[in-house]
Design an enzyme around this catalytic site. Structure first.
Site, mmCIF file in Angstrom:
data_model
loop_
_atom_site.group_PDB
_atom_site.id
_atom_site.type_symbol
_atom_site.label_atom_id
_atom_site.label_comp_id
_atom_site.label_asym_id
_atom_site.label_seq_id
_atom_site.Cartn_x
_atom_site.Cartn_y
_atom_site.Cartn_z
ATOM 1 N N SER A 139 0.962 -1.049 0.115
ATOM 2 C CA SER A 139 -0.014 -0.093 0.077
ATOM 3 C C SER A 139 0.723 0.962 -0.104
ATOM 4 C CB SER A 139 -1.033 -0.177 1.236
ATOM 5 O OG SER A 139 -1.750 1.341 1.065
ATOM 6 N N GLU A 218 -10.173 2.286 3.509
ATOM 7 C CA GLU A 218 -9.826 3.495 2.690
ATOM 8 C C GLU A 218 -11.012 4.011 1.827
ATOM 9 O OE1 GLU A 218 -7.666 3.538 -1.569
ATOM 10 O OE2 GLU A 218 -6.196 2.674 0.255
#
Length: 509
Positions: A139, A218
């Site tokens: 990520s 997210e």
């Protein structure tokens, strides 16, 4: 790992944005890299960039390969090969080609894409004996890959011990005391101090599952910020630039995060073509790559409430219905605009800041509870303090707030839900009224806030000792004889009422 003349420590297959930047990051940290891509110009571009960025007195750290057989010959044994290819069939395609090229049983192939976690479990079993299939979710996007991502590795533990020095070197770093990122975006000068944002997650699939939930959080975090933007824009009539100022101010407090910071920057960017705020020129149709959807589906399959994450996925789906929204905007009635005084506007902004924080806590609570329930189902042992730690830098949801989550799990590793932690239960108990006023204002002004609203319903559901599921069970027993438990009998005992009989009798099932 020692340096071998003409040999590389790591092979990287796939030199798109992420693959190229991971390769350069690995090279920056003192490892020699062999690279390959079916698109030769991408290989040439990566090698050329390494040459430009390399210090003048330093030997080349990257070498190109024309095929996979050549790559295998250029790697030290056991070979470590990083795959940066699209999830799905391309991963298996490369694995098959590596087998044909002569990969061996002790060699390690690391999938760094956004693969579905169940695919990762299947691949480890499928390729066992031919090579070690390992995975490491990544990520942080392009910049993270280049200068320090958050890495979530899982699979064969011996393979992890071998690649651990590389992964800790290339990962993002945080200050161990403050939990704040240590960032330096200089090629050839990597961050070496601080705690690395990587840890061994667990058996095959667990790392990709954790990354999947990361992406679900997210989705929700982004949507929450977008709802705040619309409430300020449509509710208060504020300009994009002024909303950016508010976001910048919030970013200096408890809402400090990467997403808050970039949202402020996006809002204050002028359109190069028209001079208007760029955000106003961007079509309001959001895309998605599936990981948020996978998280929502997993929560439904496991039976873990994650409404805010699911609503974030639905919000993107609604956004794609642009033509239908345009048609219905003139057919469906809504409230008249509300004109607020300056003092009321200031109160609205304060309430919204509290609402955003509270909803964000609930969003993370949902994600961590989902991971806990999945871990129990899969017999994984997940260290949630460590997971929160590795999300403090390098990844998209990095935030100061994660330091509090880390501390909460360090104090109680067996938290059933983040809302059980005193630091969060007390803060939400203090701020919930402002949260409610924000949700009420959004409803009365006709401004959709599905994530902020679903989060308070989640909060209130857990706050309720008694829910109307008792009536629901009565309904189910009436039409389907599904039985029910009683409040005055031991847990697990099932009862059924004969609803169709003239004299309704209760029986223990």
């Amino acid at each position: 790992m020692t340096n071998h003349t003409q040999q590389s420590h790591v092979g990287v297959i796939g030199l798109g944005v992420m693959g190229k930047n991971l390769a350069l990051n690995i090279a920056d940290n003192g490892y020699h890299v062999a690279v390959f891509d079916l698109d030769t110009p991408k290989v040439n571009a990566a090698v050329a960039q390494e040459e430009i960025e390399r210090k003048a007195d330093t030997a080349p750290r990257m070498q190109s390969c024309n095929n996979l057989t050549e790559m295998l010959a250029k790697l030290v044994e056991p070979r470590v090969i990083v795959l940066s290819v699209p999830a799905g069939a391309p991963v298996d395609g490369v694995c098959k080609s590596l087998i044909e090229a002569g990969i061996e049983a002790n060699d390690i192939v690391i999938d760094t894409g956004n693969s579905l976690w169940t695919d990762t479990v299947e691949r480890e079993a499928r390729y066992k004996g031919q090579f070690i299939f390992f995975s490491s979710a990544v990520s942080g996007g392009e910049v993270g890959a280049r200068f320090g991502p958050s890495l979530m590795p899982s699979g064969d533990e011996k393979a992890w011990r071998y690649v651990e020095p590389i992964w800790k070197a290339i990962a993002a770093k945080v200050d161990s005391t403050t939990g704040l990122p240590i960032e330096r975006f200089e090629p050839g000068n990597p961050v070496t101090e601080g705690e690395p944002c990587t840890t061994y997650i667990g058996p095959a699939g667990s790392g990709h599952y954790v990354k999947m939930v990361h992406n679900g959080i997210e989705y929700a975090d982004m949507q929450l910020i977008c709802e705040a933007y619309q409430l300020l824009s449509d509710g208060l009539g504020m300009s994009a630039h002024d909303i950016g100022d508010i976001f910048n101010a919030w970013n200096k407090g408890i809402l400090n995060s990467y997403l808050m910071g970039i949202s402020a920057e996006v809002l204050q960017q002028a359109d190069p073509l028209t001079g208007k705020p760029l955000v106003e020129m961007i079509l309001d149709k959001a895309g998605q790559k599936g990981t948020g959807l996978w998280t929502a589906v997993s929560s439904l399959q496991i039976g873990c409430p994650a409404p805010t994450i699911a609503e974030a996925v639905y919000a993107r789906a609604v956004s794609t219905q642009k033509n239908l929204r345009m048609q219905l905007s003139s057919k469906l009635a809504g409230p008249e605009p509300v004109i607020l005084s300056e003092s009321d506007k200031a109160e609205f902004i304060t309430n919204l800041e509290d609402a955003l924080y509270c909803a964000k806590v609930c969003c993370y609570a949902q994600g961590f509870q989902l991971m806990a329930m999945a871990a129990k189902e899969q017999s994984w042992t997940l260290d949630f303090a460590e997971i929160a730690k590795i999300w403090r830098a390098g990844c998209i949801i990095r935030a100061t707030f994660l330091q509090s989550i880390t501390q909460a799990y360090q104090e109680d590793a067996n938290l059933a839900n983040l809302l059980m932690a005193d630091t969060f239960s007390q803060t939400l108990s203090q701020k919930h009224f402002n949260w409610r006023k924000t949700v009420a204002a959004s409803v009365m002004q006709g401004i959709p806030a599905p994530c902020i609203s679903s989060a308070i319903a989640y909060y209130d559901s857990y706050r309720c000792e008694m829910l109307p599921a008792n009536l629901l069970q009565g309904q189910r027993d009436f039409f389907g004889s599904h039985t029910f438990e009683r409040t005055d009998k031991p847990a697990g005992e099932k009862y059924h009422l004969d609803w169709s009989a003239k004299e309704r009798t209760l029986s223990k099932v």
